[in-house]
Motif scaffolding. Structure first.
Motif, PDB file in Angstrom:
ATOM      1  N   LYS A 281      31.636  37.038  42.956  1.00 55.28           N
ATOM      2  CA  LYS A 281      32.074  36.241  41.787  1.00 55.28           C
ATOM      3  C   LYS A 281      31.225  34.986  41.573  1.00 55.28           C
ATOM      4  N   LYS A 282      30.553  34.509  42.626  1.00 57.23           N
ATOM      5  CA  LYS A 282      29.733  33.298  42.503  1.00 57.23           C
ATOM      6  C   LYS A 282      28.281  33.628  42.135  1.00 57.23           C
ATOM      7  N   GLY A 283      27.984  34.910  41.936  1.00 58.01           N
ATOM      8  CA  GLY A 283      26.636  35.299  41.515  1.00 58.01           C
ATOM      9  C   GLY A 283      25.669  35.507  42.681  1.00 58.01           C
ATOM     10  N   ASN A 284      26.201  35.681  43.892  1.00 57.49           N
ATOM     11  CA  ASN A 284      25.355  35.896  45.067  1.00 57.49           C
ATOM     12  C   ASN A 284      25.600  37.313  45.618  1.00 57.49           C
ATOM     13  N   SER A 285      24.564  37.933  46.191  1.00 54.69           N
ATOM     14  CA  SER A 285      24.667  39.327  46.627  1.00 54.69           C
ATOM     15  C   SER A 285      25.847  39.525  47.588  1.00 54.69           C
ATOM     16  N   PHE A 286      26.726  40.443  47.222  1.00 56.12           N
ATOM     17  CA  PHE A 286      27.937  40.705  48.005  1.00 56.12           C
ATOM     18  C   PHE A 286      27.570  41.164  49.421  1.00 56.12           C
TER      19      PHE A 286
END
Ligand code: GLN
Length: 304
Positions: A281-286
């Motif tokens: 959700k924060k735009g970083n690779s899960f």
């Protein structure tokens, strides 16, 4: 246990878990990626390197490039660069406009879009051939001539770049952009469109694990103090409003991009890149964050 053994084991473990992330669909061209891609590459200062999965495949590095554009601008301007932008975590998303009004057009740090747009403006003023000169800086750092911009990605992002266009014009209204906004934005989109593999990225970032010295040429790119400061900024600002959580879980300076890449640096030891396109959700690779959390736990090495 060696890094190679740990990386191989965690690669298989994380590959299996369900990925609840989502691809960055706001840039149309980024949607065409195979979401199962997963690659890892570690480059060490003692020359022991190791890759697994899709580590040799190029992907869109997006905001990871913000560390590289800052490095070149810092090399040119020295400490006066900090008259144009700050060094504090923003605690907001990468494309937020919210703080700029109260901060009078001075972006909180160079790793949010606002800050990277100011850096693009600086490079545009200082470089004779901005696009070419920046690319040759990157090729030099990576030790590879096979690195290029993607005009397809840059054009795609430009076609929907409403927030970045707003950011650039807003900063210009405070006199913190010197060139024409359209030129600054074109260069910013080009910088974001660089394509590199996990292997090329780790090789490129190795200078930050090596006291600012390019290990491929032995050239001093940044002073030791500047290199330390860039690592400090990656630690505090590299993941937008997830920077605290990344420090808590991983314990290394790092930088992410919406193409699904994350580079983390262990000063004195290594640079490691993980690529998995779906984002949290924060735009970083899960999967990238999960892999790195387990990697520093298993290797028992972090800066803390
Ligand atoms: N080019 C992207 C943008 O400006 C970069 C964002 C990112 O990777 N976090 O929105």
């Amino acid at each position: 246990m060696s890094f190679d053994t740990i990386i191989q084991r965690l690669f298989l473990e994380i590959k299996k878990i369900e990925d609840t992330g989502e691809i960055a669909s706001y840039i149309p061209e980024l949607q065409n990626i195979d979401t199962n891609k997963f690659g890892i590459y570690i480059a060490s200062t003692n020359n022991s390197n190791y890759g697994v999965g899709d580590y040799a495949e190029k992907f869109s590095i997006q905001s990871i490039s913000k560390v590289l554009s800052l490095s070149l601008a810092y090399n040119i301007l020295g400490e006066t660069i900090w008259n144009r932008l700050g060094v504090e975590p923003s605690g907001t998303s990468y494309n937020s406009l919210i703080q700029l009004e109260t901060d009078k057009g001075i972006p909180r740090n160079p790793f949010i879009n606002a800050g990277a747009i100011v850096i693009a403006d600086i490079l545009l003023s200082k470089l004779k051939y901005p696009k070419e000169d920046f690319l040759s800086f990157i090729r030099n750092l990576s030790g590879s001539e096979k690195i290029n911009y993607s005009s397809k990605i840059a054009t795609s992002e430009k076609s929907v770049g409403y927030r970045n266009i707003a950011l650039c014009n807003f900063i210009k209204s405070f006199n913190n952009i010197q060139n024409a906004p359209s030129e600054v934005l074109d260069f910013y989109f080009d910088i974001c469109s660089l394509e590199m593999s996990a292997k090329e990225l780790s090789n490129t970032f190795l200078f930050l694990a090596n006291k600012g010295i390019n290990p491929h040429t032995n050239n001093q790119v940044l002073t030791q103090s500047q290199s330390k400061r860039i690592n400090a900024l990656m630690q505090t600002c590299g993941f937008y409003d997830e920077s605290g959580e990344f420090a808590f879980k991983v314990g290394l300076p790092g930088k992410s991009g919406v193409g699904g890449g994350i580079v983390a640096v262990h000063p004195g030891h290594y640079a490691i890149t993980v690529w998995s396109p779906k984002l949290n959700k924060k735009g970083n690779s899960f999967k990238g964050i999960q892999f790195l959390e387990k990697f520093t736990t298993a290797s028992k090495l972090s800066i803390f």
